[in-house]
Design a protein around this motif. Structure first.
Motif, PDB file in Angstrom:
ATOM      1  N   THR A 268       0.826  -1.207   0.000  1.00 18.16           N
ATOM      2  CA  THR A 268       0.000   0.000   0.000  1.00 18.16           C
ATOM      3  C   THR A 268       0.858   1.254   0.000  1.00 18.16           C
ATOM      4  O   THR A 268       0.576   2.211  -0.723  1.00 18.16           O
ATOM      5  CB  THR A 268      -0.924  -0.003   1.234  1.00 18.16           C
ATOM      6  N   GLN A 269       1.929   1.258   0.803  1.00 16.10           N
ATOM      7  CA  GLN A 269       2.763   2.445   0.924  1.00 16.10           C
ATOM      8  C   GLN A 269       4.049   2.370   0.110  1.00 16.10           C
ATOM      9  O   GLN A 269       4.767   3.359   0.028  1.00 16.10           O
ATOM     10  CB  GLN A 269       3.116   2.694   2.395  1.00 16.10           C
ATOM     11  N   PHE A 270       4.379   1.205  -0.461  1.00 14.08           N
ATOM     12  CA  PHE A 270       5.560   1.150  -1.329  1.00 14.08           C
ATOM     13  C   PHE A 270       5.118   0.711  -2.720  1.00 14.08           C
ATOM     14  O   PHE A 270       5.304  -0.418  -3.148  1.00 14.08           O
ATOM     15  CB  PHE A 270       6.693   0.280  -0.774  1.00 14.08           C
ATOM     16  N   HIS A 362       8.635  -2.103  12.041  1.00 13.99           N
ATOM     17  CA  HIS A 362       8.091  -1.449  10.854  1.00 13.99           C
ATOM     18  C   HIS A 362       6.570  -1.536  10.852  1.00 13.99           C
ATOM     19  O   HIS A 362       5.993  -2.587  11.144  1.00 13.99           O
ATOM     20  CB  HIS A 362       8.655  -2.122   9.594  1.00 13.99           C
ATOM     21  N   CYS A 363       5.923  -0.428  10.542  1.00 12.76           N
ATOM     22  CA  CYS A 363       4.465  -0.396  10.401  1.00 12.76           C
ATOM     23  C   CYS A 363       4.121   0.414   9.165  1.00 12.76           C
ATOM     24  O   CYS A 363       4.346   1.619   9.111  1.00 12.76           O
ATOM     25  CB  CYS A 363       3.823   0.237  11.643  1.00 12.76           C
ATOM     26  N   SER A 364       3.609  -0.274   8.158  1.00 10.07           N
ATOM     27  CA  SER A 364       3.155   0.395   6.942  1.00 10.07           C
ATOM     28  C   SER A 364       1.648   0.208   6.837  1.00 10.07           C
ATOM     29  O   SER A 364       1.171  -0.887   6.530  1.00 10.07           O
ATOM     30  CB  SER A 364       3.862  -0.199   5.715  1.00 10.07           C
ATOM     31  N   ARG A 365       0.918   1.278   7.159  1.00 15.36           N
ATOM     32  CA  ARG A 365      -0.556   1.213   7.158  1.00 15.36           C
ATOM     33  C   ARG A 365      -1.032  -0.028   7.912  1.00 15.36           C
ATOM     34  O   ARG A 365      -1.862  -0.793   7.433  1.00 15.36           O
ATOM     35  CB  ARG A 365      -1.077   1.208   5.723  1.00 15.36           C
ATOM     36  N   CYS A 366      -0.501  -0.214   9.122  1.00 14.36           N
ATOM     37  CA  CYS A 366      -0.794  -1.430   9.881  1.00 14.36           C
ATOM     38  C   CYS A 366      -2.105  -1.339  10.658  1.00 14.36           C
ATOM     39  O   CYS A 366      -2.434  -2.238  11.431  1.00 14.36           O
ATOM     40  CB  CYS A 366       0.360  -1.763  10.823  1.00 14.36           C
ATOM     41  N   ARG A 367      -2.822  -0.243  10.496  1.00 15.36           N
ATOM     42  CA  ARG A 367      -4.152  -0.078  11.095  1.00 15.36           C
ATOM     43  C   ARG A 367      -4.117  -0.142  12.622  1.00 15.36           C
ATOM     44  O   ARG A 367      -5.027  -0.670  13.251  1.00 15.36           O
ATOM     45  CB  ARG A 367      -5.133  -1.118  10.553  1.00 15.36           C
ATOM     46  N   TRP A 393       7.515   4.260  10.458  1.00 15.05           N
ATOM     47  CA  TRP A 393       6.062   4.402  10.342  1.00 15.05           C
ATOM     48  C   TRP A 393       5.734   4.988   8.979  1.00 15.05           C
ATOM     49  O   TRP A 393       6.119   6.111   8.658  1.00 15.05           O
ATOM     50  CB  TRP A 393       5.546   5.307  11.462  1.00 15.05           C
ATOM     51  N   ALA A 394       5.049   4.201   8.155  1.00 10.57           N
ATOM     52  CA  ALA A 394       4.609   4.662   6.841  1.00 10.57           C
ATOM     53  C   ALA A 394       3.087   4.680   6.862  1.00 10.57           C
ATOM     54  O   ALA A 394       2.443   3.640   6.784  1.00 10.57           O
ATOM     55  CB  ALA A 394       5.125   3.730   5.745  1.00 10.57           C
ATOM     56  N   ALA A 395       2.515   5.879   7.005  1.00 13.80           N
ATOM     57  CA  ALA A 395       1.066   5.999   7.149  1.00 13.80           C
ATOM     58  C   ALA A 395       0.625   7.383   6.691  1.00 13.80           C
ATOM     59  O   ALA A 395       1.443   8.303   6.549  1.00 13.80           O
ATOM     60  CB  ALA A 395       0.661   5.751   8.603  1.00 13.80           C
ATOM     61  N   GLN A 396      -0.659   7.540   6.497  1.00 15.01           N
ATOM     62  CA  GLN A 396      -1.184   8.801   5.973  1.00 15.01           C
ATOM     63  C   GLN A 396      -0.863  10.014   6.844  1.00 15.01           C
ATOM     64  O   GLN A 396      -0.570  11.097   6.310  1.00 15.01           O
ATOM     65  CB  GLN A 396      -2.694   8.686   5.759  1.00 15.01           C
ATOM     66  N   GLU A 427      10.576  11.586   5.503  1.00 12.70           N
ATOM     67  CA  GLU A 427      10.774  11.786   4.065  1.00 12.70           C
ATOM     68  C   GLU A 427       9.714  11.008   3.295  1.00 12.70           C
ATOM     69  O   GLU A 427       9.554   9.800   3.490  1.00 12.70           O
ATOM     70  CB  GLU A 427      12.174  11.318   3.668  1.00 12.70           C
ATOM     71  N   GLY A 428       9.009  11.703   2.417  1.00 13.82           N
ATOM     72  CA  GLY A 428       7.985  11.035   1.613  1.00 13.82           C
ATOM     73  C   GLY A 428       6.906  10.425   2.495  1.00 13.82           C
ATOM     74  O   GLY A 428       6.285  11.100   3.323  1.00 13.82           O
ATOM     75  N   TYR A 429       6.708   9.122   2.353  1.00 17.05           N
ATOM     76  CA  TYR A 429       5.669   8.427   3.108  1.00 17.05           C
ATOM     77  C   TYR A 429       6.127   7.979   4.493  1.00 17.05           C
ATOM     78  O   TYR A 429       5.317   7.484   5.276  1.00 17.05           O
ATOM     79  CB  TYR A 429       5.220   7.165   2.348  1.00 17.05           C
TER      80      TYR A 429
END
Length: 692
Positions: A268-270, A362-367, A393-396, A427-429
């Motif tokens: 979702t985030q990559f 690591h948490c990428s959109r892990c809700r 953390w990669a999230a909105q 940086e970025g997401y």
């Protein structure tokens, strides 16, 4: 004195004795030749002499492993009747001719003896050998198997003894993905609340109500695609669910192409792929140094585990976790891809990993709402994160500028600041924080700052059914856990936290650590040679009683392309911190309860000294049925344990349809330990319908 004449000599007692001796010698020679050249042989000795080329040694009788009734043999030589011999446990009719039968004048030479097939680490002469056979097994072979568990009580012929035979039946087809502690519907219904994810935690069946059948494979099940090809594709028939394809197909997670699922390596985030995403993180924070400084990672809410799958190629082990929720098969997909994964959720209890376990979380959109309930879930992540480790953390909220999302970002900044985390880069997401190396920042906070430090008596490595606490886990004052060597040096370096393990050690712990490592390096090397492990296709491996992780380390030293989940039983010392300091994966577990994984997720299960300890706490069949549930068809089990448990283990294994062989250890046939090697077959319901 008058000398003896010829006649006097013949009449003397000496001559009579010599003549009698010669006569008896000829007679015995004739009888021996008659018995050995015919179909009968002397029972206890071989008449075959060693060849000229062979050095003198003890000869093996052709009757090795045969059982004879001596009385029957004597009677049958007089009557010429038929008798039976037992060769390796299989009865076969053998016709024994009477001595009165006419034999041909010229007998053909006897056929050469059958080669002795060795199934242990020692050969027939008691020496180490690489020439062994490992029992052929075709994973495509399907056995018809009943649906009912059968227990028969039988009496011996003289009615003095009773014994039971058992055969476990196949479970209902609806249980093919059954996880006992996650699918306990009745227990989940009785929960007072599910607001914090209580329904995703362990709720195991009561004692006596656990699994009593064999979980079936889905129709059309096939041997999994081997690694590394499995990173990119798996068989649809092995995980026949399209929910993730329907929900995430547009996010580059997964797609279905004919009879396979394909994994493009996105998320979702990559959106540009996992490889470029990993490059971005390493460029943002060069100290991350994948596969060197960062060796063990936790991926929260992992999806189909592409993040961890691509890190494996960079010499990084990632524990990918996710709940059994609406996307319930994501962990099953990860394990089918041959990537480390477990069913787990941030809810009300600690996760089953020790303090300072992971170099990066690591948490990428892990809700997960990390700031909820005084940040109790982020505090749990802080407990598991190594001193000086990173949180990604990669999230909105990181990159979107909507009002609600900006508020979430401010809350996250405030919480991480009070946790003394340092925002290294945004940086970025992605945003990257680093945990402190010691307690100095915690102790310098203003009085009353929330969350508080945990009680000094709180053991951060105690994880079995321990409730979460909204407090900051203290770091050891001696710096233990913060100073692990880079990979791969850390694998064989005794870590400082070895000194804090509560064990009864009468010798220096570093020497104990090194002795275990040496033992398993030598043992695994003999397994690789003797049982041809490099041809066995090992990938997903579990060590059910891991100790310091020596077995897993030995697999790495033997250059086997496998990953190992080291399980530390609750019945023994908690060695998990040592396992993670070595750069390995591990988890705490009680083998009297089911494990948190899907059926058919491991190729190989290793259990050394497990059953002789756990049988005091629960039934061995309970553990064996759980092993069958998590083992793939065609998978292998090696049980190294004392002789007094082997008979029962063999009976249980056979009742589950496993192919079993009992082998000697390297110590020889008089050792108190044996190795039980097992192979699981693919079972299908028989045509006979279940009575239930």
């Amino acid at each position: 004195m008058k000398p003896f004449g010829n006649a006097d000599f013949l009449r003397s007692s000496t001559a009579i004795k010599i003549a009698a001796f010669v006569f008896l010698s000829v007679a015995f020679f004739y009888l021996g030749k008659h018995w050995s050249d015919g179909n009968q042989q002397l029972i206890f000795f071989s008449r075959q002499a060693p060849s000229v080329e062979t050095p003198a040694e003890i000869a093996l009788s052709p009757n090795l492993n045969r059982q004879f009734n001596i009385s029957t043999l004597i009677n049958d030589t007089q009557t010429g009747t038929e008798t039976k011999s037992i060769d390796n446990g299989k009865a076969a009719d053998k016709s024994i001719p009477s001595p009165s039968q006419n034999l041909p004048s010229a007998m053909p030479p006897p056929p050469p003896p059958d080669l002795i097939k060795s199934y242990g680490v020692l050969d027939e002469n008691g020496t180490m050998s690489d020439e062994f056979e490992i029992g052929e097994f075709d994973p495509d072979v399907v056995e018809n198997w009943g649906n009912d568990t059968e227990i028969h009580e039988e009496k011996s012929e003289d009615s003095r003894f009773k014994f039971k035979t058992m055969k476990f039946g196949l479970c209902d087809e609806r249980m093919r993905e059954y996880i006992p502690c996650m699918d306990n519907v009745e227990a989940i219904k009785r929960l007072k609340s599910i607001d914090r994810g209580e329904s995703f935690e362990r709720h195991c069946p009561e004692v006596g109500k656990g699994l009593n059948c064999l979980v079936p494979a889905p129709k059309g099940y096939r041997p999994p695609i081997p690694w590394p090809r499995s990173r990119d594709e798996v068989w649809f028939s092995n995980v026949p669910h399209t929910r993730l394809v329907d929900d995430k197909g547009g996010q580059n997670w997964i797609s279905k192409v004919k009879d396979k699922f394909k994994f493009p390596g996105g998320g979702t985030q990559f959106i540009h792929g996992a490889d470029k995403y990993l490059d971005q993180i390493n460029q943002m924070v060069p100290d991350v140094a994948w596969g060197h400084h960062t060796r063990v990672v936790l991926d929260v809410g992992c999806g189909v585990a592409s993040f961890g799958a691509y890190l494996l190629l960079r010499n990084v082990l990632t524990m990918s976790i996710g709940p059994k929720d609406v996307h319930e098969n994501q962990i099953q997909f990860a394990l089918e891809r041959n990537v480390p994964a477990m069913v787990a959720a941030f809810a009300t209890r600690r996760l089953l990993y020790p303090s300072q376990a992971f170099d990066l979380i690591h948490c990428s959109r892990c809700r997960i709402n990390w700031t909820r309930d005084d940040g109790i879930w982020l505090l749990e992540a802080n407990r598991m994160l190594r001193a000086g480790g990173y949180f990604a953390w990669a999230a909105q909220p990181v990159y979107k500028h909507e009002e609600a999302l900006e508020e979430q970002w401010i809350e996250m900044l405030n919480l991480t600041t009070r946790l003394c985390w340092n925002l290294v880069k945004k940086e970025g997401y992605v945003a990257m924080w680093q945990k402190p190396y010691n307690n100095s920042c915690y102790l310098s906070r203003q009085a009353g700052t929330e969350p508080p430090l945990c009680d000094p008596n709180d053991d951060p490595d105690n994880v079995w059914y321990v409730d979460l606490k909204a407090c900051i886990t203290r770091l050891p004052e001696n710096g233990y856990g913060a100073n692990t060597p880079p990979w791969p040096a850390r694998l064989q370096t005794p870590p400082n936290r070895l000194q804090s393990i509560q064990i009864d050690a009468y010798i220096a712990r570093n020497e104990l650590f090194k002795a275990e490592s040496k033992f398993w390096i030598e043992t695994v090397a003999s397994y690789v040679r003797a049982f041809r492990w490099k041809q066995m296709g090992l990938r997903n491996v579990m060590d059910m009683r891991a100790g310091f992780g020596g077995f897993a380390a030995a697999l790495i030293e033997s250059k086997l392309d496998a990953w190992v989940l080291n399980v530390v039983p609750v019945s023994g010392p908690n060695t998990l911190p040592v396992i993670y300091d070595r750069g390995l994966l591990g988890v705490m577990h009680d083998w009297c309860e089911p494990f948190d994984t899907y059926p058919r997720t491991y190729d190989f299960l290793h259990a050394a000294g497990l059953f002789s300890i756990e049988r005091k706490r629960c039934s061995m069949s309970t553990i064996m049925l759980e092993m069958d549930r998590i083992l793939r068809p065609g998978g292998h089990v090696y049980i190294r344990d004392s002789m007094d448990v082997m008979d029962e283990l063999q009976d249980i294994a056979k009742a589950m349809g496993w192919q079993v062989v009992l082998r000697d250890t390297a110590e020889g046939p008089h050792a108190s330990y044996r190795i039980l090697t097992c192979e699981k077959h693919l079972l299908r319901p028989s045509s006979k319908r279940s009575k239930n």
